[in-house]
Design an enzyme around this catalytic site. Structure first.
Site, PDB file in Angstrom:
ATOM      1  N   SER A   1       8.371   3.104  -0.948  1.00  0.00           N
ATOM      2  CA  SER A   1       7.530   2.699  -2.065  1.00  0.00           C
ATOM      3  C   SER A   1       7.447   3.861  -3.050  1.00  0.00           C
ATOM      4  O   SER A   1       7.989   4.934  -2.799  1.00  0.00           O
ATOM      5  CB  SER A   1       6.130   2.351  -1.574  1.00  0.00           C
ATOM      6  OG  SER A   1       5.442   3.550  -1.262  1.00  0.00           O
ATOM      7  N   LYS A   2       6.733   3.622  -4.136  1.00  0.00           N
ATOM      8  CA  LYS A   2       6.613   4.653  -5.174  1.00  0.00           C
ATOM      9  C   LYS A   2       6.042   5.959  -4.630  1.00  0.00           C
ATOM     10  O   LYS A   2       6.291   7.030  -5.170  1.00  0.00           O
ATOM     11  CB  LYS A   2       5.730   4.134  -6.307  1.00  0.00           C
ATOM     12  CG  LYS A   2       6.379   3.000  -7.058  1.00  0.00           C
ATOM     13  CD  LYS A   2       6.067   3.075  -8.561  1.00  0.00           C
ATOM     14  CE  LYS A   2       6.824   2.026  -9.338  1.00  0.00           C
ATOM     15  NZ  LYS A   2       6.256   0.665  -9.193  1.00  0.00           N
ATOM     16  N   ARG A   3       5.254   5.843  -3.548  1.00  0.00           N
ATOM     17  CA  ARG A   3       4.699   7.047  -2.927  1.00  0.00           C
ATOM     18  C   ARG A   3       5.792   8.044  -2.556  1.00  0.00           C
ATOM     19  O   ARG A   3       5.566   9.249  -2.485  1.00  0.00           O
ATOM     20  CB  ARG A   3       3.984   6.674  -1.626  1.00  0.00           C
ATOM     21  CG  ARG A   3       2.517   6.409  -1.738  1.00  0.00           C
ATOM     22  CD  ARG A   3       1.894   6.180  -0.377  1.00  0.00           C
ATOM     23  NE  ARG A   3       2.674   5.292   0.478  1.00  0.00           N
ATOM     24  CZ  ARG A   3       3.306   5.675   1.569  1.00  0.00           C
ATOM     25  NH1 ARG A   3       3.264   6.922   1.966  1.00  0.00           N
ATOM     26  NH2 ARG A   3       3.993   4.794   2.297  1.00  0.00           N
TER      27      ARG A   3
END
Ligand code: GLU
Length: 485
Positions: free
Chosen positions: A245-247
């Site tokens: 994910s963007k994390r």
């Protein structure tokens, strides 16, 4: 034999992320391997979340990666009639029925079930309404959705090319919605109607769709059609084994392009997220991939996205790339960062080429040419603080660098041998280590503590520029001099 037809079906509700790109790539490889047809379909029926600029960005990313298609793009938003016709067919044949349950009532039932930790599944309130009951509700103008009539018994099974045999009791599948009360098709309806209409033979998509497949197979049965072969691709996880994910940093293809990753490196990297060519080779050309790609050899374990490996792969591609192929890419990067000069394709062509050749072996991304390599393409570069602190300590350096500049300008030939000898002789005369001069000069010429070999840097910059920069460094070394060249 029937022609092999695959489709890539992105939803333009976001950019093309690496998971979608890997799906597109596997479809492409499979089709190219088996002389099949690649179809591109844009799943844009969600009018609120789909955006034309995102469609364009997805097309751009596919093109940049080198993934072409043979048919399409088809836009689902332009094919609503087809879906409604399939819905009517299913209803006419008794495989679908109108559901008049108000959404808030369904919501309440779901909440009650969830509160009691029971899995919620549509309870079939409208499944067996009589025709007169249906007609009455319609006459009252009650909104209705169309639901699929899932068989009450039996099981649905399929042989996934990657995951093997998958079976599900039909009793576990709810009567899912095909058409919403506003007449919009759901994903299940449009995807099956389209895959039939486009004569798709192989559905290759992310494992997040595995649970959708039994529903879609039931629809193929209801429509008396043969189903395509399914192949689901494992999830992509971040290095911490959580779903990517963007994390974890950049996840879109466009972001990697902007970071200076080469499309062929990203393609190679994505191909290995779930597949390994025979022999375990890591650097594989598109031609080799097409020759060797095999879905049956794809892994069903989740793949881990390792940005370090991508960076390594990118540097390998940069290192191995023939100079003629690299030059236009570096030009593109210099144009983006405002460092391109028309002289590089004219009077300074040689210097441009020498610089690119010199930086090529150390570069990890195209950005390295405009960032750490900046001083090779412009005189406007900073002296890094760390480099000055480390190598500009000696108080007599200004004199020595001026001296060096003077001697270099008098050399009979400005080649590797003579420039090196010139510097070493000077160091010896002054009774200092050559390293002191080399390091100080490197900061003066590139602004950095770490750069390619000094004499190669000199050669790439040319005599005039080298001399000028050494004099400028000498001036900057004087107390109170500005720290920008
Ligand atoms: N549009 C779907 C997605 O982006 C793909 C559906 C499918 O491949 O069946 O996940």
């Amino acid at each position: 034999m029937t022609e092999l037809r695959v489709r890539f079906a992105p939803s333009p509700t976001g950019y093309l992320h690496v998971g979608g790109a890997r799906t597109a790539l596997y479809n492409w490889l499979y089709a190219r391997r088996h002389a099949g047809t690649v179809i591109l379909r844009i799943e844009d029926t969600d009018a609120d979340r789909s955006k034309p600029e995102l469609t364009q960005a997805i097309l751009d990313s596919l093109e940049w990666l080198g993934l072409d298609w043979d048919e399409g793009p088809y836009y689902q938003s332009e094919r609503l009639e087809l879906y409604r016709a399939r819905a009517s067919q299913l209803e006419r044949q008794g495989h679908a029925y109108p559901c008049f349950c108000p959404p808030d009532e369904l919501q309440k039932k779901r909440q009650t079930a969830e509160a009691a930790h029971r899995a919620w599944k549509y309870d079939g309130t409208c499944r067996d309404l009589s025709e007169p009951d249906r007609a009455r509700r319609r006459a009252q103008g009650r909104p209705w959705a169309l639901r699929f009539r899932t068989p009450e018994s039996g099981r649905t099974a399929f042989d996934d090319l990657v995951f093997g045999r998958i079976e599900l009791e039909n009793s576990e599948i709810e009567d899912f919605v095909l058409l919403r009360s506003d007449g919009q098709p759901t994903y299940h309806l449009s995807v099956v109607a389209d895959d039939l209409d486009l004569r798709i033979t192989h559905v290759i998509r992310g494992a997040d769709h595995l649970s959708n497949t039994p529903k879609q197979i039931l629809m193929y049965h209801a429509l008396s059609s043969s189903q395509p072969v399914f192949a689901h691709l494992p999830l992509i996880l971040g290095p911490d084994k959580q779903r990517l994910s963007k994390r974890h940093g950049a996840t879109s293809v466009g972001a990697y392009r902007d970071q200076g990753i080469l499309p062929e490196a990203l393609m190679n990297f994505l191909a290995l997220l779930g597949w390994a060519p025979p022999g375990g080779k890591e650097i594989v050309s598109p031609e080799e991939m097409v020759e060797q790609f095999d879905l049956a050899a794809a892994s069903k374990s989740n793949a881990v996205f390792d940005p370090e490996k991508l960076a390594w792969m990118n540097s390998e591609y940069l290192r191995r790339m023939p100079l003629e192929a690299l030059l236009p890419r570096v030009r593109g990067e210099l144009e983006i960062s405002g460092l391109w000069s028309s002289a590089f394709s004219g009077s300074e062509r040689q210097r441009f080429e020498d610089s690119v050749r010199l930086l090529q072996t150390r570069a990890r991304t195209l950005k390295d040419f405009s960032e750490s390599g900046r001083a090779f393409f412009t005189d406007d570069f900073p002296y890094e603080l760390e480099a000055r602190r480390k190598f500009w300590k000696e108080s007599r350096l200004a004199d020595w660098l001026r001296d060096l500049a003077q001697r270099l300008s008098n050399l009979s030939s400005f080649d590797l041998e003579q420039t090196e000898k010139c510097l070493r002789d000077l160091a010896e005369e002054k009774g200092i280590r050559a390293g002191v001069l080399i390091n100080a000069a490197r900061v003066g010429l590139t602004g950095q503590a770490v750069a390619p070999g000094l004499f190669e840097v000199m050669r790439a910059l040319g005599r005039e520029r080298t001399v000028r920069r050494l004099e400028r460094a000498a001036a900057a070394l004087a107390p109170s001099a500005p720290d920008r060249a």
